[in-house]
Design an enzyme around this catalytic site. Structure first.
Site, PDB file in Angstrom:
ATOM      1  N   SER A 202       0.804  -1.220   0.000  1.00  0.00           N
ATOM      2  CA  SER A 202       0.000   0.000   0.000  1.00  0.00           C
ATOM      3  C   SER A 202       0.837   1.270   0.000  1.00  0.00           C
ATOM      4  O   SER A 202       0.438   2.286  -0.579  1.00  0.00           O
ATOM      5  CB  SER A 202      -0.938   0.007   1.206  1.00  0.00           C
ATOM      6  OG  SER A 202      -1.839  -1.069   1.147  1.00  0.00           O
ATOM      7  N   HIS A 248       0.762   4.562   4.347  1.00  0.00           N
ATOM      8  CA  HIS A 248       0.056   5.299   3.310  1.00  0.00           C
ATOM      9  C   HIS A 248       0.586   6.723   3.181  1.00  0.00           C
ATOM     10  O   HIS A 248       0.849   7.209   2.079  1.00  0.00           O
ATOM     11  CB  HIS A 248      -1.441   5.320   3.615  1.00  0.00           C
ATOM     12  CG  HIS A 248      -2.082   3.963   3.549  1.00  0.00           C
ATOM     13  ND1 HIS A 248      -3.452   3.783   3.575  1.00  0.00           N
ATOM     14  CD2 HIS A 248      -1.558   2.724   3.463  1.00  0.00           C
ATOM     15  CE1 HIS A 248      -3.735   2.490   3.507  1.00  0.00           C
ATOM     16  NE2 HIS A 248      -2.595   1.826   3.445  1.00  0.00           N
TER      17      HIS A 248
END
Length: 297
Positions: A202, A248
């Protein structure tokens, strides 16, 4: 981690990049400044004014230079590749093969996840990044345990990665992906508990998302779709449990910084600015890892 085993993660859909005379299914707001044919990011080649299509570049098109002096280049100065998704396909294959390996041997995940140190206090740790296993910062970027986790990340990689690879060129795109993933791993290592494990691509995917926003702004595309997508993903990042927001955010910030340096670098100092930006991001990543390791030492 960017995902705790068994925890949910929001979908990462990609906006449709604004068809192209060579790729009719790809809409675009950019046209060749010489022949005025519409061209997509894969086909556009930097010119002294605007962008040219591959045919105009190969023919010389009245520029005063021979066709050999006008080799096709991407917007970031990379070479035009026959397969503009080759690196994306390789990255997909690595992630999928590693997922299959983990699915057949659960113990493998313990050797690949990102973890500061293990076992936790009061036991003496002998595993983890703080114990010299720096490779976990990289292996965790390709490791997934849940089918939904790898599905969302690989869909994001395919949708975002292909156009970026075509626009940046292979080497620049690979640097963007790896450094974004490393930045996500470094921020996770720096901020989460030392015995909290994490895994997933991610951080790298959020780097691609940030780079997509920079590229679309550079090409004067409508920014509303990518802004909406970014806002949706950040909403999931901070409201769903079991998601390491650090990965993230770290990947996103690194992706924006690297992409900005790549697509806005002046032509006369392009390589210096582009690879200098990558070097600065790498130095920041290494500094964060060194600081956290010293804290845990």
């Amino acid at each position: 981690m960017d995902q705790a085993p068994g925890s949910p993660q929001g979908p990462q859909n990609a906006p449709d990049l604004p068809g192209c005379y060579r790729h009719p299914d790809r809409e675009t707001g950019i046209s060749c400044t010489r022949c005025e044919r519409p061209i997509c990011p894969e086909c556009m080649i930097n010119a002294s004014v605007g962008f040219h299509c591959p045919e105009c570049v190969r023919e010389g098109s009245g520029t005063g230079h021979s066709p050999a002096a006008n080799q096709p280049r991407t917007i970031a100065g990379g070479s035009i590749a026959a397969d503009p998704r080759l690196i994306t396909k390789i990255l997909l294959a690595i992630n999928i093969l590693l997922f299959i390996a983990i699915s057949t041997n659960d113990r493998l995940v313990g050797d690949l996840v990102l973890i500061g140190e293990w076992p936790p206090y009061p036991y003496a740790p002998d595993e983890g990044v703080a114990q010299g296993q720096w490779y976990r910062l990289v292996t965790s970027m390709f490791a997934h345990q849940e089918i939904w986790h790898i599905a969302f990340n690989m869909l994001g990689l395919w949708w975002l990665g292909g156009p970026l690879e075509a626009a940046l060129g292979r080497s620049r795109y690979l640097a963007l992906y790896l450094l974004s993933g490393l930045a996500g791993s470094a921020l996770t290592y720096l901020l989460v508990g030392p015995s909290d494990a994490s895994l997933g691509a991610s951080g790298a995917i959020f780097g691609l998302l940030g780079a997509t926003a920079v590229l679309m702004r550079r090409l004067n595309y409508d920014m509303r779709p990518v802004i909406a997508l970014l806002a949706l993903n950040m909403l999931f990042t901070f409201t769903w449990s079991g998601i390491a927001w650090q990965a993230h955010v770290g990947g996103l910030v690194a992706g924006v910084a690297i992409a900005y340096g790549m697509v806005h670098a002046p032509r006369e100092r392009r390589a210096l600015v582009q690879w200098g930006t990558c070097a600065v991001v790498l130095i920041v990543v290494l500094a964060a890892v060194a600081i956290r390791t010293a804290q845990l030492g």
